[in-house]
Design a protein around this motif. Structure first.
Motif, PDB file in Angstrom:
ATOM      1  N   GLY A 237       8.317   9.081  -4.488  1.00 25.76           N
ATOM      2  CA  GLY A 237       8.618   8.543  -2.326  1.00 25.76           C
ATOM      3  C   GLY A 237       7.746   7.409  -2.211  1.00 25.76           C
ATOM      4  O   GLY A 237       7.181   7.585  -1.223  1.00 25.76           O
ATOM      5  N   TYR A 238       7.855   6.489  -3.208  1.00 24.99           N
ATOM      6  CA  TYR A 238       7.262   5.333  -2.633  1.00 24.99           C
ATOM      7  C   TYR A 238       8.073   3.836  -3.049  1.00 24.99           C
ATOM      8  O   TYR A 238       8.974   3.500  -3.387  1.00 24.99           O
ATOM      9  CB  TYR A 238       5.725   4.869  -3.871  1.00 24.99           C
ATOM     10  N   VAL A 239       7.193   2.684  -2.861  1.00 25.49           N
ATOM     11  CA  VAL A 239       8.240   1.595  -2.861  1.00 25.49           C
ATOM     12  C   VAL A 239       6.663   0.703  -3.081  1.00 25.49           C
ATOM     13  O   VAL A 239       5.606   0.902  -2.947  1.00 25.49           O
ATOM     14  CB  VAL A 239       8.401   0.614  -1.827  1.00 25.49           C
ATOM     15  N   ILE A 240       7.282  -0.542  -3.460  1.00 23.94           N
ATOM     16  CA  ILE A 240       6.099  -1.282  -4.166  1.00 23.94           C
ATOM     17  C   ILE A 240       5.545  -2.817  -3.318  1.00 23.94           C
ATOM     18  O   ILE A 240       6.486  -2.979  -3.784  1.00 23.94           O
ATOM     19  CB  ILE A 240       5.910  -1.547  -5.762  1.00 23.94           C
TER      20      ILE A 240
ATOM     21  N   VAL B 237      -7.177  -7.619  -3.309  1.00 25.00           N
ATOM     22  CA  VAL B 237      -5.308  -8.239  -3.191  1.00 25.00           C
ATOM     23  C   VAL B 237      -5.186  -7.877  -4.015  1.00 25.00           C
ATOM     24  O   VAL B 237      -5.239  -7.831  -5.589  1.00 25.00           O
ATOM     25  CB  VAL B 237      -4.842  -9.586  -3.511  1.00 25.00           C
ATOM     26  N   GLN B 238      -3.683  -6.812  -4.235  1.00 23.64           N
ATOM     27  CA  GLN B 238      -2.940  -5.822  -5.626  1.00 23.64           C
ATOM     28  C   GLN B 238      -1.677  -5.427  -4.866  1.00 23.64           C
ATOM     29  O   GLN B 238      -1.671  -4.801  -4.060  1.00 23.64           O
ATOM     30  CB  GLN B 238      -3.770  -5.089  -6.350  1.00 23.64           C
ATOM     31  N   PRO B 239      -1.074  -4.855  -6.284  1.00 25.94           N
ATOM     32  CA  PRO B 239       0.185  -4.445  -5.994  1.00 25.94           C
ATOM     33  C   PRO B 239      -0.391  -3.015  -5.577  1.00 25.94           C
ATOM     34  O   PRO B 239      -1.016  -2.198  -6.124  1.00 25.94           O
ATOM     35  CB  PRO B 239       0.958  -4.124  -6.557  1.00 25.94           C
ATOM     36  N   HIS B 240       0.621  -2.037  -4.667  1.00 22.03           N
ATOM     37  CA  HIS B 240      -0.290  -0.931  -4.248  1.00 22.03           C
ATOM     38  C   HIS B 240       1.015   0.225  -4.137  1.00 22.03           C
ATOM     39  O   HIS B 240       2.661  -0.565  -3.793  1.00 22.03           O
ATOM     40  CB  HIS B 240      -0.819  -0.514  -2.574  1.00 22.03           C
ATOM     41  N   LEU B 241       1.405   1.151  -4.146  1.00 26.05           N
ATOM     42  CA  LEU B 241       2.190   2.305  -3.763  1.00 26.05           C
ATOM     43  C   LEU B 241       2.238   2.312  -2.686  1.00 26.05           C
ATOM     44  O   LEU B 241       1.274   3.195  -2.053  1.00 26.05           O
ATOM     45  CB  LEU B 241       2.600   3.529  -4.591  1.00 26.05           C
ATOM     46  N   VAL B 242       3.533   2.111  -1.738  1.00 23.39           N
ATOM     47  CA  VAL B 242       3.582   2.227  -0.064  1.00 23.39           C
ATOM     48  C   VAL B 242       4.081   3.354  -0.048  1.00 23.39           C
ATOM     49  O   VAL B 242       5.075   3.440  -0.307  1.00 23.39           O
ATOM     50  CB  VAL B 242       4.014   1.038   0.154  1.00 23.39           C
TER      51      VAL B 242
ATOM     52  N   TYR C 261      -1.409   4.707  -9.605  1.00 24.86           N
ATOM     53  CA  TYR C 261      -0.312   4.954 -10.786  1.00 24.86           C
ATOM     54  C   TYR C 261      -0.556   4.057 -11.848  1.00 24.86           C
ATOM     55  O   TYR C 261      -1.622   2.863 -11.532  1.00 24.86           O
ATOM     56  CB  TYR C 261       0.757   4.515  -9.535  1.00 24.86           C
ATOM     57  N   ILE C 262      -0.546   4.821 -12.954  1.00 26.92           N
ATOM     58  CA  ILE C 262      -1.201   4.181 -14.337  1.00 26.92           C
ATOM     59  C   ILE C 262       0.048   4.101 -15.037  1.00 26.92           C
ATOM     60  O   ILE C 262       0.709   5.156 -15.438  1.00 26.92           O
ATOM     61  CB  ILE C 262      -2.460   4.961 -15.194  1.00 26.92           C
TER      62      ILE C 262
ATOM     63  N   LEU D 272      -1.180  -1.381 -16.760  1.00 26.94           N
ATOM     64  CA  LEU D 272      -1.291  -1.656 -15.467  1.00 26.94           C
ATOM     65  C   LEU D 272      -1.839  -0.633 -14.087  1.00 26.94           C
ATOM     66  O   LEU D 272      -1.031   0.821 -14.285  1.00 26.94           O
ATOM     67  CB  LEU D 272       0.156  -1.975 -15.257  1.00 26.94           C
ATOM     68  N   VAL D 273      -2.538  -0.710 -13.724  1.00 23.81           N
ATOM     69  CA  VAL D 273      -2.685   0.391 -12.610  1.00 23.81           C
ATOM     70  C   VAL D 273      -2.705  -0.026 -11.391  1.00 23.81           C
ATOM     71  O   VAL D 273      -2.872  -1.445 -10.726  1.00 23.81           O
ATOM     72  CB  VAL D 273      -5.044   0.105 -12.277  1.00 23.81           C
ATOM     73  N   MET D 274      -1.949   0.276 -10.470  1.00 23.54           N
ATOM     74  CA  MET D 274      -1.875  -0.032  -9.192  1.00 23.54           C
ATOM     75  C   MET D 274      -2.390   1.339  -7.496  1.00 23.54           C
ATOM     76  O   MET D 274      -2.083   2.367  -7.884  1.00 23.54           O
ATOM     77  CB  MET D 274      -0.788   0.629  -8.229  1.00 23.54           C
ATOM     78  N   GLN D 275      -2.954   1.242  -6.731  1.00 20.32           N
ATOM     79  CA  GLN D 275      -3.436   2.665  -5.918  1.00 20.32           C
ATOM     80  C   GLN D 275      -2.212   2.883  -4.784  1.00 20.32           C
ATOM     81  O   GLN D 275      -1.472   1.675  -4.781  1.00 20.32           O
ATOM     82  CB  GLN D 275      -4.782   1.816  -5.253  1.00 20.32           C
TER      83      GLN D 275
END
Length: 436
Positions: free
Chosen positions: A245-248, A265-270, A356-357, A429-432
């Protein structure tokens, strides 16, 4: 009508040519709104012989851009050459020392030297304008500095690099991997031949540090921005985010934590229902959260000759108005330089959130148990876990998980426990996950 505001233009690339076209095409409208005509009188660029898409014969050529501000036929200098140092910085210093106003689209120079230049502008009582340095044609600097001036800004964040957003949204639409989409973006001119500043997050970090200074009345701290780009993202990450249910998106985020400043500054799940999830292509968008205004969204074209030229000329109109007694020159940032607060970088460890890992691991028994044991020992609670089928990456398979809310330090500790494990074929790879 009053005498024209005489402009020297340094840099005749895409944006410089756009400024000339805009000033010529909208001359009457600009004069009415500024209270006087705005006229480019002197131009300068590195290569005088280069063919350009506008007629330069009406303008005086100056070989040395550094001395533009010293000319008697110039009231304001516009710098569109770029680069944190070198001729651009020398031109800025010399212009304000000569008592002339200065306009730039140079985010790197402002991020590295903005405090020095603002101090020079204040001492000389001249304007230093840089609306075009952040988010192209979007008036986000003016919006924060003026429109939201009565608010305490609690957080500012957004999509600050059009190249990265184009790549991510194209990966999303097509299912293709990063390297393939980057090559296409370069072929179409959406990405530079050397795209490192964009895809590694540096360009967004420059812009974020400027926004943070304006939003929070803090000194610019570009070196305090935690920065990671999008180069390690895979099509599988995009697909997994979609299933959840997210985009990056590459997000630049800044907020205060007591007397400290958090910048990343980091890729996030939105999440799909967040306004930033619907920002596609080479578009920029900035969200500012004020304590009385609530959420403010600034969105539009973040680059290109038209939008960036529009921001440059808007700054020139402001300067023309101020010299006609119709406005104030003001201060470059939200408060005078002497009142900007030096804020130490905030530790990201205590920040609460979901992550997200993604792991790429050897295809053998016991690997999943090793990963989950490290999570358990670090106090990370797993919300969901997916193990993909066998992939073609030298026998590696993908394991992805989403954590429950917890401190970022716990995830960092889990990864420390797994560091050096023979089970991992590459670093995780970790993204918030971007909060609502």
């Amino acid at each position: 009508m009053a005498e024209p505001l005489r402009v020297a233009l340094a840099g005749l690339g895409t944006v410089g040519a756009g400024v000339i076209r805009l000033v010529e095409a909208n001359a009457d409208l600009i004069a009415r709104r500024a209270g006087r005509p705005i006229a480019v009188t002197v131009i300068s660029a590195r290569d005088r012989s280069k063919k350009r898409p506008v007629d330069l014969t009406p303008y005086t050529w100056e070989d040395d851009m550094v001395i533009l501000g010293e000319r008697a036929d110039v009231d304001v200098v516009v710098e569109l050459v770029g680069g944190a140092d070198g001729p651009a910085l020398s031109c800025a210093r010399a212009t304000m020392e000569a008592g002339k106003a200065f306009v730039t689209a140079n985010k790197a120079m402002i991020a590295h030297h903005g405090l020095e230049l603002a101090a020079k502008a204040e001492a000389a009582k001249v304007a230093l304008k840089f609306e075009a340095a952040v988010a192209g044609g979007i008036p986000v600097i003016k919006g924060l500095r003026e429109g939201a001036a009565a608010n305490e800004i609690e957080r500012v964040y957004g999509i600050l690099n059009g190249t990265c957003n184009y790549i991510l949204s194209t990966m999303e639409d097509t299912g293709r991997d990063f390297a393939d989409v980057l090559a296409e973006a370069q072929a179409k001119g959406f990405a530079e031949a050397d795209p490192a500043f964009d895809i590694e997050g540096t360009d967004a970090a420059h812009k974020l540090s400027i926004l943070a200074a304006i939003a929070f009345g803090s000194k610019i701290d570009f070196l305090g921005v935690e920065t990671s780009g999008i180069t390690r993202l895979r099509a599988a990450d995009i697909a997994q985010a979609d299933a959840l249910g997210y985009v990056i998106r590459l997000i630049g985020m800044a907020e205060t934590q007591g007397d400290k400043l958090f910048q990343r500054v980091q890729p996030h799940l939105v999440p799909f229902d967040h306004p930033l999830a619907h920002v596609d292509g080479a578009t920029n968008a900035v969200v500012a959260e004020g304590n009385f205004s609530g959420r403010l969204l600034f969105q539009g074209a973040g680059a290109g000759d038209g939008p960036t030229a529009s921001a440059v000329v808007a700054d020139l109109i402001d300067i023309a108005r101020s010299t006609m007694g119709r406005g104030e020159i003001g201060v470059p940032f939200s408060v005078p330089v002497a009142e900007l607060e030096a804020m130490a970088p905030a530790d990201s460890g205590p920040r609460l959130g979901r992550a997200y890992i993604r792991f790429m691991v050897a295809d053998r028994p016991g690997v999943l148990a090793e990963i989950t044991a490290a999570m358990r020992d670090a106090g990370v609670s797993i919300e969901s876990l997916i193990q993909k089928g066998r992939a073609g990456d030298a026998g590696a398979v993908m394991v992805a998980m989403v954590t429950h809310e917890g401190p970022e330090s716990a995830v960092a500790e889990a990864l420390r426990l797994l560091d050096g494990s023979a089970s991992l074929t590459e670093p995780p790879l970790v993204m918030q996950l971007l909060g609502e």
